[in-house]
Scaffold this motif. Sequence first.
Motif, mmCIF file in Angstrom:
data_model
loop_
_atom_site.group_PDB
_atom_site.id
_atom_site.type_symbol
_atom_site.label_atom_id
_atom_site.label_comp_id
_atom_site.label_asym_id
_atom_site.label_seq_id
_atom_site.Cartn_x
_atom_site.Cartn_y
_atom_site.Cartn_z
ATOM 1 N N SER A 1 -9.914 18.917 -5.349
ATOM 2 C CA SER A 1 -9.076 19.624 -4.379
ATOM 3 C C SER A 1 -8.205 18.687 -3.543
ATOM 4 N N LYS B 1 -2.396 16.709 -4.037
ATOM 5 C CA LYS B 1 -1.417 17.756 -3.716
ATOM 6 C C LYS B 1 -0.184 17.672 -4.614
ATOM 7 N N LYS B 2 -0.092 16.576 -5.387
ATOM 8 C CA LYS B 2 1.017 16.397 -6.310
ATOM 9 C C LYS B 2 0.463 15.948 -7.662
ATOM 10 N N GLN C 1 -0.422 12.292 -7.969
ATOM 11 C CA GLN C 1 -1.609 11.950 -7.187
ATOM 12 C C GLN C 1 -2.880 12.278 -7.961
ATOM 13 N N ALA D 1 -6.688 23.944 -9.554
ATOM 14 C CA ALA D 1 -5.351 23.829 -8.956
ATOM 15 C C ALA D 1 -4.280 23.897 -10.039
ATOM 16 N N LEU E 1 -0.556 22.758 -9.534
ATOM 17 C CA LEU E 1 -0.114 21.360 -9.533
ATOM 18 C C LEU E 1 0.823 21.056 -10.695
#
Length: 479
Positions: free
Chosen positions: A117, A120-121, A124, A159, A162
């Motif tokens: 989690s 965020k990119k 990353q 996610a 992403l």
Amino acid sequence: MNSQRGYYSSVVQQFGITLTRLSEKLVPDSMIIVWILTFVTLALTIFLGAPLGEVKPNWVCKSPADWGMGVECSIRAWGQGFWALLGPSMQLCIMLITGYVVARAPLMKRMLGWLASIPKKPAQAVLMLSIFSMITACVHWGLSLMASGMLAVFIVRNAPELKVDYRLLIASAYLGLGCTWHAGLTGTAPLWANTPGNPTQNILKQAVPQTQTIFTLFNVVLLLIVIVSIATLIYLLHPSQQGTLSISKEQLKTLETFDIPKERNDTSFSNRLLWWPGFSIGVVLLGLAWLCTLWRISKQATELFTFDNINFVFLILGIALNYRPILFLNAVEEAGRAVWGIIIQFPFYAGIYGLFTFTNLGVAIAQRFVSISTPKSFPLITFWYTGVLNYFIPSGGAEWLVTSPYLVPTVETLHVPMSQLILAFAWGNMMTDMIQPFYAIPLLAVAKLKFRDIMGYLLVVFLLNFVITTTAFFIMPRL
């Protein structure tokens, strides 16, 4: 400055994408690769290897009679080696299974979910996974391979927004096996060199403690340089949104969910035993008692770092973390599905091992490297040589068994420190793991990909890693 970074990033991305597209078209399945390597090695053995029995030092095929004898003896050597590595293969499978069982435990699953989690990119995500894979491989390569694969699945499952490139993500999860594992605690050559009664003890004559190999300043600094450099490259490799190949909804449905079994309304005695933690607690306490006894009788802490001891510790740790028998057995069953490819392919690599071991092929090839060696060049030449040989024998233990009988005497002749040989072997052995599909099999089983899908990105990483490590072993004897 930002535009300059963007330019270099774009160049790296295009290079990675181009190689990936080529590998998707050209690289065969891992089983086909081991069969190709078998026939290539067989051909080399026929013309360079010696007959079984008394080894003729410089035997080469010069006549039809020699050729016929070479074919027969090579086939016999292949068959003789086919089942010669059942012990190391079991150690390998146990290390993978225990690594999976620990990674699969409820506590570890929550930790991996939390890590998934954080990014965020997309870039990353691959950066974090590459660092995680390389660092955990320094501790336990089986845990690194399995936990990294699970973390990759959690990232794409938890996610999906992403839009991370799935091929690069799985390639990042494999970096620990190609960049750091053999220079860590579970590296085969440093472990065996430090293990009393190891298969090459009569060759080494005396143990070489890990304080002279993996815990040296040279090895630690090289590890740090490799981790930082490769992680940076992976970050730059992530393609733009237009070039990203995200996981499809159909692929996502096929991925393992790693769900923890829930207790059923079954009051039978047998089912209660499966859910009762008492057995797990008892086995863990028994294991801890044995480890305490082992600690008490050992002369120094480094004696404890052996293959069997590490496998035992992780087996007990896996039982402790999966505190109910049903959880432990369920994790072992899942691990078996992930390692089946290694189980069926290892005998074929053992056959290649037989071609090197029971003929003169290994000596014949090594002599060509050693003949140009000096005390200053020997570590670098050993590093290159073991890297090439690793592609044919991708087991660190098997390759060490093949090469140590002639590399160790060469070290003594050249008056090179034994620790330099062990480190050069360790780094060379894992250098080509990056482009060798054998150890990727469990990871690819979890990810539901083929090796050709990640080969292009791994080749880019391999090139940078090769430059860094080659420079390091050129400098090593000059320090």
